[in-house]
Design a protein around this motif. Structure first.
Motif, short mmCIF file in Angstrom:
data_model
loop_
_atom_site.label_atom_id
_atom_site.label_comp_id
_atom_site.label_asym_id
_atom_site.label_seq_id
_atom_site.Cartn_x
_atom_site.Cartn_y
_atom_site.Cartn_z
N VAL A 1 0.85 -1.19 0.00
CA VAL A 1 0.00 0.00 0.00
C VAL A 1 0.88 1.24 0.00
N ALA A 2 0.68 2.09 -0.99
CA ALA A 2 1.35 3.39 -1.04
C ALA A 2 0.43 4.42 -0.42
N THR A 3 0.87 5.03 0.67
CA THR A 3 0.05 6.04 1.33
C THR A 3 0.92 6.94 2.18
N THR A 4 0.51 8.18 2.29
CA THR A 4 1.14 9.11 3.23
C THR A 4 0.16 9.51 4.33
N THR A 5 -1.03 8.89 4.30
CA THR A 5 -2.07 9.17 5.29
C THR A 5 -2.57 7.86 5.90
N PRO A 6 -1.70 7.09 6.55
CA PRO A 6 -2.09 5.78 7.08
C PRO A 6 -3.14 5.88 8.18
N ASP A 7 -3.85 4.80 8.40
CA ASP A 7 -4.82 4.75 9.50
C ASP A 7 -4.15 5.08 10.82
N LEU A 8 -3.01 4.43 11.06
CA LEU A 8 -2.28 4.52 12.32
C LEU A 8 -0.79 4.65 12.03
N PRO B 1 -5.19 -14.47 3.21
CA PRO B 1 -4.41 -15.38 4.05
C PRO B 1 -3.11 -14.73 4.51
N VAL B 2 -2.42 -15.40 5.42
CA VAL B 2 -1.11 -14.93 5.88
C VAL B 2 -0.18 -14.79 4.67
N GLY B 3 0.46 -13.66 4.56
CA GLY B 3 1.37 -13.41 3.45
C GLY B 3 2.24 -12.23 3.77
N ILE B 4 2.67 -11.50 2.75
CA ILE B 4 3.51 -10.32 2.93
C ILE B 4 2.63 -9.08 2.79
N ALA B 5 2.80 -8.13 3.71
CA ALA B 5 2.02 -6.90 3.64
C ALA B 5 2.80 -5.77 4.29
N PHE B 6 2.98 -4.67 3.55
CA PHE B 6 3.69 -3.52 4.08
C PHE B 6 3.33 -2.28 3.28
N ASP B 7 3.69 -1.11 3.84
CA ASP B 7 3.41 0.16 3.20
C ASP B 7 4.67 0.74 2.55
N VAL B 8 4.45 1.59 1.56
CA VAL B 8 5.51 2.37 0.92
C VAL B 8 5.13 3.83 1.07
N GLN B 9 6.08 4.68 1.51
CA GLN B 9 5.80 6.09 1.72
C GLN B 9 6.73 6.92 0.83
N ALA B 10 6.19 7.35 -0.31
CA ALA B 10 6.93 8.26 -1.19
C ALA B 10 6.00 9.36 -1.66
N VAL B 11 4.97 9.63 -0.87
CA VAL B 11 3.97 10.66 -1.11
C VAL B 11 3.35 10.45 -2.50
N CYS B 12 3.32 11.46 -3.35
CA CYS B 12 2.63 11.33 -4.62
C CYS B 12 3.29 10.34 -5.58
N SER B 13 4.58 10.07 -5.35
CA SER B 13 5.29 9.08 -6.17
C SER B 13 5.07 7.66 -5.67
N GLY B 14 4.30 7.52 -4.60
CA GLY B 14 4.19 6.25 -3.91
C GLY B 14 3.74 5.09 -4.77
N PHE B 15 2.78 5.33 -5.67
CA PHE B 15 2.27 4.21 -6.46
C PHE B 15 3.34 3.67 -7.41
N VAL B 16 4.11 4.56 -8.03
CA VAL B 16 5.18 4.11 -8.92
C VAL B 16 6.25 3.36 -8.13
N TYR B 17 6.60 3.88 -6.96
CA TYR B 17 7.55 3.19 -6.08
C TYR B 17 7.00 1.82 -5.67
N ALA B 18 5.71 1.77 -5.32
CA ALA B 18 5.11 0.50 -4.88
C ALA B 18 5.06 -0.53 -6.00
N LEU B 19 4.77 -0.08 -7.22
CA LEU B 19 4.79 -0.99 -8.37
C LEU B 19 6.17 -1.62 -8.55
#
Length: 325
Positions: free
Chosen positions: A82-89, A105-123
Motif C-alpha cells: 500500500v502506497a500512502t502518506t495518510t495511514p490509518d495509524l 491469508p497470511v502473506g507479505i504486507a507492508f506500506d511504501v511512503q513516497a507521497v505522490c510518487s508512492g504508487f510508482v515506487y510501490a509498483l
C-alpha cells in the motif's frame, strides 16, 4: 530464447468517497473562487472521505474492484503493498489492516511512503517479488485521505487535494524478454532530500501533532516538469521503447498545467493523456491508479497497449514506469 518472468497487471480498480466538494464550496470557507482554481490548476471538484472512513476502507473498496477485474479473490493474494502518506495509524502498516479487512491469508504486507510518487515506487517494489517468483498474486494499492492534512486557511494548498484509492493486481507471466512482452518493462525512480522544504507536512511523531501540508507551488512546478521528463526518458530507455510507442500517458494528477507541460516536453500528443484532475484533484499516491481505472472503465485503455506512468511528490521523490497490458 531464454524465458523471463514478468509482472503483468491483470486487473485495476478505483474508489472515490461519496462526498463531492466543489470549488464553490471551498469559496465559502477560504478566499478563493472557481475561476481562480480552474485557471491555475484545472481542478473543478474533489472527493472527501466521510467522518470515520479510514484510508484502509478506501483501499479495500479499490482492491475489491481490482480483484473482480482480474477474476481473483482475497484468498489468492500473497502480497499487499500500500502506497500512502495518510495511514490509518502510525503502525501497524495500512497494508496489514487491508489484509485483515479483505480476509486475505497470511502473506507479505507492508506500506511504501513516497507521497505522490508512492504508487510508482510501490509498483517497482512489488515487481521485485512477482518477477522473481516470490509472489503469485499481488495487490498494489495507492490510497489517501489528503484532505485531512489540509490547512483550510491556506488557499494555495487546500484547494488542490482530494481523497480516493486505486489498486492493481499483479501476476507473474513468462515472456520472451522483448518489448512485446506483457508486464512491467521499465522504471526510473529518483529522490532528492535537499528539496524537502518545497513540499512537506509540518508535523509527525516527533512533533506530537499531525501537522499540515506546506508547499512552495512555483518551485514544485519548475522541478516537476524538468525532473519528471528526465525520468520518463530514463524509464523508456530501461524498457527499450520509444516515446512514440506509448499508447496512453497516465501522469500523476497534480495540476493540469504540469500534465500538459510534461507531455509537451517529452513529445506526447494531448489525445494520449489520461486526465482526471478536474474531477478528482490531487489524490497523491491514489491518482495514477484512479486515472488508470477511469481509462479502463471508459474503454480507452485496452490489453496489449503500452502505458507510461509518472509522478512527483514530497521528498522530493519522482519516477516513471513503462508497461504493456
Amino acid at each position: 530464447m531464454t524465458k523471463v518472468l514478468r509482472s503483468v497487471v491483470t486487473g485495476v480498480g478505483g474508489y472515490l468517497p461519496d462526498e463531492v466538494v466543489t470549488n464553490n464550496d471551498l469559496a465559502k470557507i477560504v478566499d478563493t473562487s472557481d475561476e481562480w482554481i480552474v485557471e491555475r490548476t484545472g481542478i473543478h471538484q474533489r472527493h472527501r472521505a466521510a467522518e470515520g472512513q479510514l484510508v484502509s476502507d478506501l483501499a479495500v473498496e479499490a482492491a475489491k474492484r481490482a480483484l473482480a477485474a482480474a477474476g481473483k479473490t482475497p484468498a489468492d493474494i500473497d502480497l499487499i503493498v500500500v502506497a500512502t502518506t495518510t495511514p490509518d495509524l502510525t503502525f501497524p502498516a495500512t497494508a496489514t489492516i487491508v489484509q485483515r479487512k479483505l480476509g486475505c491469508p497470511v502473506g507479505i504486507a507492508f506500506d511504501v511512503q513516497a507521497v505522490c510518487s508512492g504508487f510508482v515506487y510501490a509498483l517497482s517494489t512489488a515487481d521485485g517479488f512477482v518477477a522473481r517468483g516470490r509472489s503469485k498474486c499481488a495487490l498494489v494499492i495507492g490510497a489517501e485521505t489528503m484532505t485531512r492534512l489540509m490547512d483550510w486557511t491556506d488557499r494555495g494548498t487546500c484547494v488542490l487535494f482530494g481523497d480516493g484509492a486505486g489498486a492493481v493486481v499483479l501476476e507473474p507471466q513468462e515472456g520472451e524478454g522483448t518489448t512485446a512482452d506483457r508486464g512491467l518493462l521499465g522504471f526510473a525512480l529518483r529522490a532528492d532530500g535537499t528539496k524537502q522544504d518545497l513540499l512537506y507536512v509540518d508535523g509527525g511523531v516527533s512533533t506530537g501533532k499531525v501537522g499540515h501540508l506546506r508547499m512552495q507551488g512555483n518551485q514544485v512546478f519548475r522541478h516537476a516538469v524538468v525532473n519528471i521528463s528526465e525520468a520518463i526518458f530514463a524509464a523508456a530507455t530501461d524498457a527499450g521503447i520509444e516515446i512514440a510507442d506509448v499508447d496512453w500517458f497516465i501522469p500523476h494528477q497534480a495540476n493540469q498545467r504540469i500534465l500538459e507541460g510534461v507531455a509537451r516536453r517529452v513529445g506526447i500528443e494531448e489525445g494520449k493523456v489520461i486526465s482526471t484532475v478536474a474531477e478528482h484533484a490531487n489524490t497523491s499516491a491514489a491518482s495514477i491508479p484512479l486515472a488508470w481505472a477511469k481509462g479502463v472503465d471508459e474503454g480507452l485503455i485496452k490489453p496489449g497497449q503500452v502505458l507510461l506512468l509518472e509522478a512527483m511528490g514530497g521528498g522530493l521523490t519522482w519516477g516513471a514506469c513503462v508497461l504493456r497490458l
